[in-house]
Write an enzyme that holds these catalytic residues in place. Structure first.
Site, mmCIF file in Angstrom:
data_model
loop_
_atom_site.group_PDB
_atom_site.id
_atom_site.type_symbol
_atom_site.label_atom_id
_atom_site.label_comp_id
_atom_site.label_asym_id
_atom_site.label_seq_id
_atom_site.Cartn_x
_atom_site.Cartn_y
_atom_site.Cartn_z
ATOM 1 N N GLY A 65 0.790 -1.219 0.000
ATOM 2 C CA GLY A 65 0.000 0.000 0.000
ATOM 3 C C GLY A 65 0.826 1.275 0.000
ATOM 4 N N GLU A 144 -11.348 5.636 -0.281
ATOM 5 C CA GLU A 144 -11.044 4.991 -1.553
ATOM 6 C C GLU A 144 -12.329 4.567 -2.256
ATOM 7 O OE1 GLU A 144 -8.035 4.798 -2.938
ATOM 8 O OE2 GLU A 144 -7.274 5.900 -1.201
ATOM 9 N N ASN A 159 -8.964 12.877 -4.401
ATOM 10 C CA ASN A 159 -7.597 12.894 -3.910
ATOM 11 C C ASN A 159 -6.644 12.682 -5.080
ATOM 12 O OD1 ASN A 159 -5.171 12.440 -2.499
ATOM 13 N ND2 ASN A 159 -5.654 10.265 -2.245
ATOM 14 N N ASN A 217 -2.654 4.459 -16.259
ATOM 15 C CA ASN A 217 -2.785 3.038 -15.955
ATOM 16 C C ASN A 217 -2.945 2.159 -17.195
ATOM 17 O OD1 ASN A 217 -2.739 3.021 -12.983
ATOM 18 N ND2 ASN A 217 -4.551 4.305 -13.216
ATOM 19 N N HIS A 352 21.144 16.720 -55.171
ATOM 20 C CA HIS A 352 20.153 15.677 -55.373
ATOM 21 C C HIS A 352 20.768 14.290 -55.570
ATOM 22 C CE1 HIS A 352 20.004 18.612 -58.928
ATOM 23 N NE2 HIS A 352 21.074 17.884 -59.110
ATOM 24 N N ASN A 375 32.479 4.735 -48.675
ATOM 25 C CA ASN A 375 33.262 4.879 -47.443
ATOM 26 C C ASN A 375 33.553 3.563 -46.734
ATOM 27 O OD1 ASN A 375 30.489 4.654 -46.948
ATOM 28 N ND2 ASN A 375 30.622 5.689 -44.983
#
Length: 466
Positions: A65, A144, A159, A217, A352, A375
């Site tokens: 909790g 709650e 809350n 959530n 281009h 390269n």
């Protein structure tokens, strides 16, 4: 979240959920800042240590909790703290430092033992309800959702999970929290009732915008938070003098910066540490990450990552600037041009259909169409250097390592494998040979053979008439 990624590490506008909360909390100037971690501890701690210097973590091995989590956090900080303790949730990316500062200021001004941040919301489902005294309006309890009565569930003030506590009183009250609820957990919200019963003052500060306290959530809520934060960031940019042509189609990270009169066209994403200089114009349909765009530059239909675009430079359309690309003042990386680890001098143009990789090009040089800087030899990358005021032909291959000095011209179709001295014309291609009648012999009766015969006949007729 249905993801291998821990919830608090999911990103919104270039920052993790927990990162947004840490950034907001830092605006309080706290003496100590601790993040309580549980699930996926290693990943979360690794992220915090890499991105946020000075942030401590406390490990909650078993999740019992919110009250239990706060006890674990206090233990990391010595158990009892003198002063104000602010508790925030790790999944509220829209929470601002301004709101936290307002909460702390109200807590101090009212002399409360605890002050809860609340908000009036259209739909309070799932949230703890704020129960107030009908006469004084003070907070009497937080219930709650799963423990609330039908009457209490009708309350729309909720809350936020954000509190400011008197540190000494908090530590004592946490020791008195019970677990006789539907979840068998230690609710931090029970601390309010404990402190109130002990005769201490319990207050509330209402957030100006209820959306700030929204927790994440699932992926639907994640997308909604991204939309809200993105709108907030774009509004801030526009009020600072940036033109955003279509805010609904532009996405930015919190770390993006701008100067006045920058213009952002539709379909553009500005990510990471990207910066737009004064009067710079980006888009449409461009994605820039960690890219610096100089004043007056124009970047059109381009993907850029870790690049620097000089003042008044032109990029695109349909260009790809990879890490290490640096474009000089008034230079150009044009249509279907890709660059990587390349430095392009002032006024130089790659107009281009070209690839420039691991190269340095001087000032006021023009690279012909369909050029490739070769390269890579299969094992290592090599560098090509081309000087200033050069004119290279179309369809050139520069096979690195190779140096082309200042003032050089190269012929179209050349494969440059050797260094070219200053002021030279380099020609590196086979001699042309025409084999007449080859098509008719190889492909008799074909459309090409018939067309060729018709052309010869027409040419012969024209010669006889003359």
């Amino acid at each position: 979240m249905k993801s291998r990624t821990p919830k608090v590490l999911h990103e919104v506008c270039g920052r993790s959920l927990v990162g947004h909360v840490v950034s907001a909390a830092r605006e309080l100037g706290p003496e100590q800042l601790v993040v309580v971690v549980g699930h996926a501890r290693e990943q979360v701690e690794g992220h915090l240590s890499a991105a946020y210097e000075g942030v401590r973590t406390a490990y909650q091995a078993e999740q019992h909790g919110t009250g239990h989590a706060v006890r674990i956090g206090l233990q990391e900080l010595g158990g009892v703290l003198d002063g104000t303790v602010v508790v925030v949730c790790g999944d509220t990316p829209l929470l601002t430092g301004a709101t936290l500062n307002a909460l702390a200021a109200a807590h101090a001004a009212d002399g409360n033992a605890v002050t809860v941040l609340t908000a009036e919301v259209p739909d309070a489902t799932g949230y703890g309800r704020i129960v107030r005294d009908g006469v004084s309006g003070s907070v009497t309890a937080i219930v709650e959702h799963k423990d609330a009565t039908e009457t209490q569930r009708a309350i729309r003030e909720i809350n936020s999970g954000v509190f400011a506590f008197d540190g000494k009183l908090l530590a004592d009250a946490l020791g008195k929290v019970r677990t006789d609820n539907s979840q068998g957990e230690e609710y931090l919200t029970d601390v309010l009732g404990i402190l109130r019963e002990a005769g201490h003052r319990v207050g509330a500060a209402v957030a100006a915008d209820h959306r700030e306290i929204v927790g994440i959530n699932n992926r639907v809520q994640l997308a909604e938070a991204r939309r809200l934060l993105n709108a907030r960031l774009l509004e801030r940019a526009m009020l600072a003098g940036v033109t955003v042509v279509d805010p609904a189609s532009v996405f930015v990270d919190v770390t993006v910066t701008y100067e006045q009169d920058a213009v952002v066209h539709p379909g553009t994403q500005l990510l990471g540490s990207t910066h737009l200089g004064e009067g710079a114009e980006v888009g449409p349909n461009s994605r820039l990450r960690d890219t610096q765009v100089g004043a007056g530059a124009r970047v059109d239909n381009t993907v850029a990552d870790g690049a620097v675009v000089g003042e008044d430079a032109l990029v695109g359309p349909y260009a790809y600037l990879r890490p290490g690309t640096r474009l000089g003042v008034r230079s150009k990386a044009g249509t279907y041009v890709e660059m990587k680890n390349a430095t392009i001098g002032e006024g130089t143009k790659v107009p281009h259909l070209s690839y420039v990789g691991d190269a340095t090009i001087g000032d006021f040089t023009n690279i012909g169409a369909a050029s490739v800087f070769v390269n890579y030899d299969g094992m290592r990358k090599h560098h090509t250097t081309i000087g200033s005021h050069c004119r290279t032909g179309a369809d050139n291959m520069f096979v690195a390592p190779v140096t082309v000095e200042d003032g050089v011209y190269t012929a179209a179709g050349s494969v440059i494998t050797k260094d070219v001295p200053a002021g030279s014309l380099a020609v590196a291609r086979g001699q042309q040979r025409n084999i007449e009648g080859w098509v008719a012999r190889k492909w008799p009766g074909s459309a090409a053979a018939e067309a060729a015969e018709a052309a010869r006949t027409a040419s012969g007729d024209a010669e006889s008439e003359s």
